[in-house]
Write a protein that holds these residues in place. Structure first.
Motif, PDB file in Angstrom:
ATOM      1  N   ASP A  65       0.826  -1.210   0.000  1.00 20.93           N
ATOM      2  CA  ASP A  65       0.000   0.000   0.000  1.00 20.93           C
ATOM      3  C   ASP A  65       0.858   1.256   0.000  1.00 20.93           C
ATOM      4  O   ASP A  65       1.661   1.485   0.920  1.00 20.93           O
ATOM      5  N   ASP A 110       0.298   4.137   1.031  1.00 18.63           N
ATOM      6  CA  ASP A 110      -0.719   4.760   1.862  1.00 18.63           C
ATOM      7  C   ASP A 110      -0.292   6.144   2.329  1.00 18.63           C
ATOM      8  O   ASP A 110       0.832   6.608   2.061  1.00 18.63           O
ATOM      9  N   SER A 150     -13.569  -4.195   3.805  1.00 18.98           N
ATOM     10  CA  SER A 150     -12.139  -3.923   3.732  1.00 18.98           C
ATOM     11  C   SER A 150     -11.441  -4.425   4.982  1.00 18.98           C
ATOM     12  O   SER A 150     -11.946  -4.305   6.098  1.00 18.98           O
ATOM     13  N   SER A 203      -4.075   3.331  -1.081  1.00 20.38           N
ATOM     14  CA  SER A 203      -5.284   3.682  -0.349  1.00 20.38           C
ATOM     15  C   SER A 203      -5.220   5.115   0.163  1.00 20.38           C
ATOM     16  O   SER A 203      -6.028   5.515   0.997  1.00 20.38           O
ATOM     17  N   ALA A 247     -10.726   0.951  -1.796  1.00 24.60           N
ATOM     18  CA  ALA A 247      -9.600   1.218  -2.682  1.00 24.60           C
ATOM     19  C   ALA A 247      -9.654   0.282  -3.886  1.00 24.60           C
ATOM     20  O   ALA A 247      -9.923  -0.911  -3.747  1.00 24.60           O
TER      21      ALA A 247
END
Length: 743
Positions: free
Chosen positions: A70, A72, A287, A318, A335
């Protein structure tokens, strides 16, 4: 006079009942036409019901070897804003690979050169000459990234864009190997415009290229994703199946099609069913944080060692600022990379929702049946009975739709058939009410002059009175081989192309029989086929599925022989196939070297199935299974015990059985006679009653003739053994086990 009036009113009522049914049929036909047209509101109502099903019962999460790296918010905050320099992305790929990832796919596109490459930085104003020269001598970031990709199994993500004034086809689009099984699938596939690719140096370094473009439904919700699609007139896989293809060896994928549309995609040697346009319906879980690994944790060494070992890794984001979130049927946004991950989990676990090509036909038939029941019953029965019956029938269908989803993961529209039934019921009830009111008025008017008011009231209240009427798991293995293939091949020594066509025709028939039962084709070995069930996708009834496939293979070989006899005459050499089946624990997964491997199965069960196939010729019967298969499915198939043998390479004896037919054969009287005769022969043989054994063999051959089964080879084998034992009796302590000295 009263009798004549009653007769006239009854006939009038019958005509009105007939006219109301005609109107009901007209409405039903209109509703069926509306469903075929499928306008937006009808589709939206159906989609909302499917969303509700997922919200009530989302998929139960079961850990699969799928992970998301990710990009992120925490990674961006720690390591700098996106996009990161490509040398950092190269480091990320290297560390993911070093941790043991099976393959990597990017839900990110790198279509422009890295603005932070040393040579690009050197072009900026104000850079001293000596520093500029030093920067130009440093490696290019994109080249570093491509080098890291080339040292791993990486799928680059691609997407579709619409460029103003550009409708051409790119000449530099990398091909992905594929094949078509059946009709040409291109008319059915979703088609996307111009392809946006990564930099050529990155595309050239990757093993695979997957398209992550998806289309939302008109309400903006992402319910379906294309497993296979067309971009710029080229057939491509979506990102998730392309990652699976590369991870399992990178073999070509195949699109299986019939006249109604696409049936599925063969990827990783497994048929994944799809809708008619090549899309799938992912069955989602909410999720989950344990799907994700922060990119910063990998780059800084905080990730636990081995976290990604054996995993299919998707690299995506994400991060809120990068806006890669999609509305989902669960009622929340997710996502985009996690949707791809869940599609991959669905494929691995066999948990995709299915809406077969026949679903619309089934729903139309159900709509018609519900409507016809209402149209027939409403004019003929009391309203209370009809209402109760209608509620029961519609509730039963709604329950059936829910059961199809909850137990079978099949999407069957609960809305339109019930809505059509309600509208039909409303129309018929309204017409029935008007008819009854009209009849009441007619009764009062007609009978008021001839009968008492009490009778008029009774008839008014009851008008009907006027009428009279890479894991260890249990697999089932299948080996098949052509007997006498050398002789057949020799007959084509002057026509090698004809031999190739024959083998393709033969192997296609066998492959379809296996794929129809959701089997995995491990490999072709010349004229031989190895297949197994229950991996990579779960097949709970895998022994029965393998038995059905084996019988279907035999039937299709007979069809090919009949066709060849018609084409080439009675002198043609016919194909005779031997098949071996065994169920047991195996090791299944990707096996080979770091640079070349196959998805295959290993273990004692594999070897035993191969040995059983070889024994089929000795016993004169086509399909031989071991006792593990018989134990699980013996009651559902026509099977007889053949022998107890000690096959080459095994110390313990194995009881083997002949698979001769399905349940329909078991129900035939002659089968009981054959099975009884065989049991008597085996019992006599074990106690050295040679006369009794030979007598039972006579009855066995007669029963086989009645069934259309040639038992002469099997009977000849035992007659030969009995004759040998008469001349040289078996030793004391003989246990009846036959030792198979050859493979």
């Amino acid at each position: 006079m009263a009798d004549r009036l009653i007769g006239r009113m009854a006939k009038g009522a019958a005509r009105r009942v007939g006219s109301s049914r005609v109107l009901g049929l007209a409405l039903l036909v209109a509703l069926l036409a509306l469903r075929v047209a499928d306008p937006g509101p009808v589709a939206a109502l159906r989609s909302a019901a499917f969303d509700l099903y997922q919200q009530i019962q989302p998929r139960s999460y079961a850990r699969q070897p799928v992970a998301i790296v990710d990009l992120d918010d925490a990674s961006i905050e720690e390591l700098g804003q996106w996009p990161w320099p490509r040398d950092r992305m190269a480091e990320l790929v290297t560390k993911i690979t070093a941790d043991g990832a099976a393959a990597i796919a990017f839900d990110v596109i790198f279509s422009e050169p890295d603005r932070l490459s040393p040579a690009r930085v050197a072009e900026r104003d104000g850079i001293p000459v000596d520093l500029r020269d030093a920067l130009k001598d440093l490696p290019d970031n994109d080249a570093l990234f491509a080098r890291a990709i080339s040292r791993s199994r990486v799928v680059t993500g691609q997407t579709s864009v619409r460029l103003a004034g550009d409708r051409g086809v790119s000449s530099d689009v990398r091909e992905v190997p594929h094949a078509f099984l059946g009709e040409d699938p291109t008319p059915f596939l979703q088609k996307y415009p111009r392809l946006l690719q990564n930099l050529p140096v990155i595309e050239d370094a990757a093993m695979g290229h997957g398209v992550f473009s998806t289309r939302p439904d008109p309400d903006g919700i992402y319910r379906r994703a294309p497993l296979v699609l067309m971009v710029e007139d080229r057939v491509r896989l979506g990102l998730a199946p392309e990652l699976l293809r590369v991870a399992t060896g990178g073999d070509a994928f195949a699109v299986r099609t019939n006249a109604a549309g696409i049936e599925g995609v063969v990827v990783a040697r497994q048929l994944v069913p799809t809708a008619g346009d090549g899309t799938v319906w992912p069955y989602l879980t909410p999720s989950r944080a344990d799907r994700y690994v922060s990119a910063a944790d990998i780059l800084t060494g905080r990730m636990p060692e081995g976290r990604l070992r054996g995993h299919l890794v998707l690299v995506g984001t994400s991060a809120i600022g990068l806006e890669d979130f999609r509305p989902t049927p669960l009622g929340v946004s997710m996502a985009g990379v996690e949707i791809h991950a869940q599609i991959l989990e669905n494929i691995l676990a066999g948990s995709l929702l299915e809406r077969p090509n026949t679903a619309i036909a089934v729903e139309l038939v159900i709509t018609a049946l519900l409507g016809l029941i209402i149209i027939i019953l409403v004019p003929a029965f009391r309203a209370t009975f009809v209402m109760i019956l209608a509620v029961v029938v519609m509730a039963g269908y709604a329950g059936g739709s829910w059961y199809a989803f909850a137990a079978q993961r099949t999407l069957l529209d609960p809305t339109f058939p019930i809505l059509a039934a309600v509208l039909t019921l409303m129309l018929m009830a309204s017409l029935n009410y008007l008819r009854e009111e009209r009849m009441r008025r007619q009764i009062r008017s007609a009978f008021g002059q001839y009968v008492s008011p009490d009778l008029v009231d009774q008839l008014s209240d009851n008008p009907d009175a006027l009428t009279l009427g890479g894991e260890r798991r249990e697999l089932t293995l299948l080996f098949s081989d052509v007997r006498g293939f050398t002789t057949i091949a020799e007959s084509y020594r002057d026509d090698p192309e004809g031999l190739t066509l024959l083998m393709n025709r033969f192997l296609t028939a066998l492959s379809n029989a296996i794929l129809d039962e959701r089997g995995t084709i491990d490999k072709f070995m010349g004229d031989a086929v190895m297949a197994f069930w229950n991996a990579p996708l779960d097949t709970p009834d895998h022994p029965a599925a393998a038995c059905r496939a084996a019988l279907a293979m035999y039937d299709r070989v007979r069809e090919i022989n009949d066709e060849r006899r018609a084409e080439e005459g009675d002198g043609v050499l016919l194909i005779d196939v031997g098949i071996g089946l065994s169920t047991g624990a195996c090791t299944v997964g990707n096996m080979g070297s770091d640079t070349r491997f196959d998805y295959t199965a290993l273990g004692d069960t594999v070897n035993l199935a191969s040995r059983l196939e070889g024994l089929s010729k000795n016993y004169g019967l086509g399909i031989i299974a071991d006792d593990s298969v018989h134990t699980q499915v013996g009651g559902d198939f026509a099977m007889i015990e053949l022998d107890r043998v000690r096959v080459k390479g095994k110390l313990l004896p194995v009881t083997i059985y002949a698979l001769m037919g399905d349940r329909a054969m078991c129900d035939r009287p002659a089968w009981a006679a054959l099975a009884d005769a065989n049991a008597e022969m085996r019992a006599a043989y074990d106690v050295k009653d040679w006369e009794g054994g030979e007598a039972a063999l006579e009855r066995l051959e007669q029963a086989g003739d009645e069934l259309g089964q040639d038992m002469s080879g099997y009977a000849a084998l035992y007659r030969e053994r009995i004759a040998g034992f008469r001349n040289a009796p078996p030793p004391e302590g003989w246990d009846g086990v036959f030792i198979a000295a050859s493979k």
